[in-house]
Scaffold this motif. Sequence first.
Motif, PDB file in Angstrom:
ATOM      1  N   PRO A 233     -10.215  11.573  -4.120  1.00 22.80           N
ATOM      2  CA  PRO A 233     -10.133  10.991  -5.150  1.00 22.80           C
ATOM      3  C   PRO A 233      -9.782   9.502  -5.530  1.00 22.80           C
ATOM      4  O   PRO A 233     -10.142   8.664  -6.250  1.00 22.80           O
ATOM      5  CB  PRO A 233      -8.613  11.352  -5.937  1.00 22.80           C
ATOM      6  N   HIS A 234      -9.708   8.872  -4.165  1.00 23.05           N
ATOM      7  CA  HIS A 234      -9.472   7.510  -3.901  1.00 23.05           C
ATOM      8  C   HIS A 234     -10.894   6.850  -3.565  1.00 23.05           C
ATOM      9  O   HIS A 234     -10.900   5.722  -3.388  1.00 23.05           O
ATOM     10  CB  HIS A 234      -8.391   7.045  -2.775  1.00 23.05           C
ATOM     11  N   LEU A 235     -11.752   7.526  -3.094  1.00 22.24           N
ATOM     12  CA  LEU A 235     -12.960   7.177  -2.560  1.00 22.24           C
ATOM     13  C   LEU A 235     -14.393   7.543  -3.178  1.00 22.24           C
ATOM     14  O   LEU A 235     -15.318   6.740  -3.296  1.00 22.24           O
ATOM     15  CB  LEU A 235     -13.078   7.481  -1.150  1.00 22.24           C
TER      16      LEU A 235
ATOM     17  N   GLY B 140      -3.777   7.310  -0.397  1.00 15.92           N
ATOM     18  CA  GLY B 140      -4.014   6.026  -1.201  1.00 15.92           C
ATOM     19  C   GLY B 140      -3.952   4.704  -0.575  1.00 15.92           C
ATOM     20  O   GLY B 140      -4.707   4.042  -0.348  1.00 15.92           O
ATOM     21  N   GLU B 141      -2.627   4.894   0.014  1.00 18.35           N
ATOM     22  CA  GLU B 141      -2.135   3.482   0.694  1.00 18.35           C
ATOM     23  C   GLU B 141      -3.009   3.375   2.099  1.00 18.35           C
ATOM     24  O   GLU B 141      -3.120   2.282   2.401  1.00 18.35           O
ATOM     25  CB  GLU B 141      -0.434   3.706   1.031  1.00 18.35           C
ATOM     26  N   ILE B 142      -2.966   4.385   2.700  1.00 16.39           N
ATOM     27  CA  ILE B 142      -3.870   4.272   4.111  1.00 16.39           C
ATOM     28  C   ILE B 142      -5.122   3.746   3.958  1.00 16.39           C
ATOM     29  O   ILE B 142      -5.559   3.000   4.595  1.00 16.39           O
ATOM     30  CB  ILE B 142      -3.907   5.895   4.839  1.00 16.39           C
ATOM     31  N   ILE B 143      -5.951   4.544   2.857  1.00 19.10           N
ATOM     32  CA  ILE B 143      -7.335   3.893   2.580  1.00 19.10           C
ATOM     33  C   ILE B 143      -7.396   2.472   2.139  1.00 19.10           C
ATOM     34  O   ILE B 143      -8.011   1.734   2.658  1.00 19.10           O
ATOM     35  CB  ILE B 143      -7.536   4.836   1.383  1.00 19.10           C
ATOM     36  N   ARG B 144      -6.131   2.018   1.469  1.00 19.14           N
ATOM     37  CA  ARG B 144      -6.287   0.453   1.057  1.00 19.14           C
ATOM     38  C   ARG B 144      -6.145  -0.381   2.258  1.00 19.14           C
ATOM     39  O   ARG B 144      -6.669  -1.422   2.375  1.00 19.14           O
ATOM     40  CB  ARG B 144      -4.955   0.491  -0.018  1.00 19.14           C
TER      41      ARG B 144
END
Length: 321
Positions: free
Chosen positions: A99-101, A309-313
């Motif tokens: 969902p974040h990507l 979401g934080e890891i991806i950011r």
Amino acid sequence: MLRLALAMVAAGAALATAAHAEGYPSRTVTIMVGANPGGGSDAIGRLISQKFSQLLGRSVVVENRPGASNTIGAAATTKAKPDGHTLFVAASTPVSIAPHLLKLDYDTLKDLQPVGLITLVPNVLVINKDMGVNTVAELVAYMKANPGKVKYGSSGFGTTHVILAEQFNMAADVKSVHVPYPGAAPTQVDIISGVIQMTFDTVPAATAQIKAGNLKPIAVTSPERLPDMPDVPTIREAGYPQVEMQTMYALYTTGGTPRPTVEKLNATLAKALEDPDFRKRIEAFGGTVKVMNTAEFERFNREEYDRYGEIIRKAGLKATN
């Protein structure tokens, strides 16, 4: 009078939803799996289907909907009738990472109803057995000596495979090339044949090929070594604690499913996980079983969504269409 009428309507609705749960399931239950047969989600989904068939007294079947980082199975679940007859066994990928990507046609947090946690399993770094590499240190040295030559496979862009591989790239200051596949099985085929060299696969998905001697495991991403792989060090032991991670496997149903039905599904899952034989089969994948009620898992599900979401950011991974 109006208040009385509204109270009667509310009471009638409550009785209707409770009656729905009592009569559930009224037909075959379908478990959607967003991966090909042979992957971790598929293996766990089939264990759940067998146990649920026994506990619910109805046929429970698995339907594989692979592709798009496991989100096709998720999308099919969100579009089903919200009555609990369509379930979704998911790893972290389609519910916490994709969902974040990826641009999705559903809202993960609204259109999928969390039911319960099945297990938390580590990933394992597996490589082509003919590379001449036996440890993480040797792999890093090989990658630095051959920049851009090492390719890693995944089941799609928004997957744990990508998150772990990119974290490893950053932690070790190396570069590997991403090659996406429709599932774990074709990824493993190309590692075995030498088309690509590595992946961070889930333990359930990789176990068969590791035991067959076709894939070489050189690190696990769990906090401790696994009983079934005692000679394989943790990624922390190898010097890269940043890459330590466990993958969630969990059960969902369609958003809007009546709460009593969701609670019945959660209770069925808890009963399955408390069965010693079933629990042993789940733990054979290297997983940690933790029974949660629905409210607890809803909170945990949101925490995992926010955590990834934080890891991806921080990793600088960008959303794609």
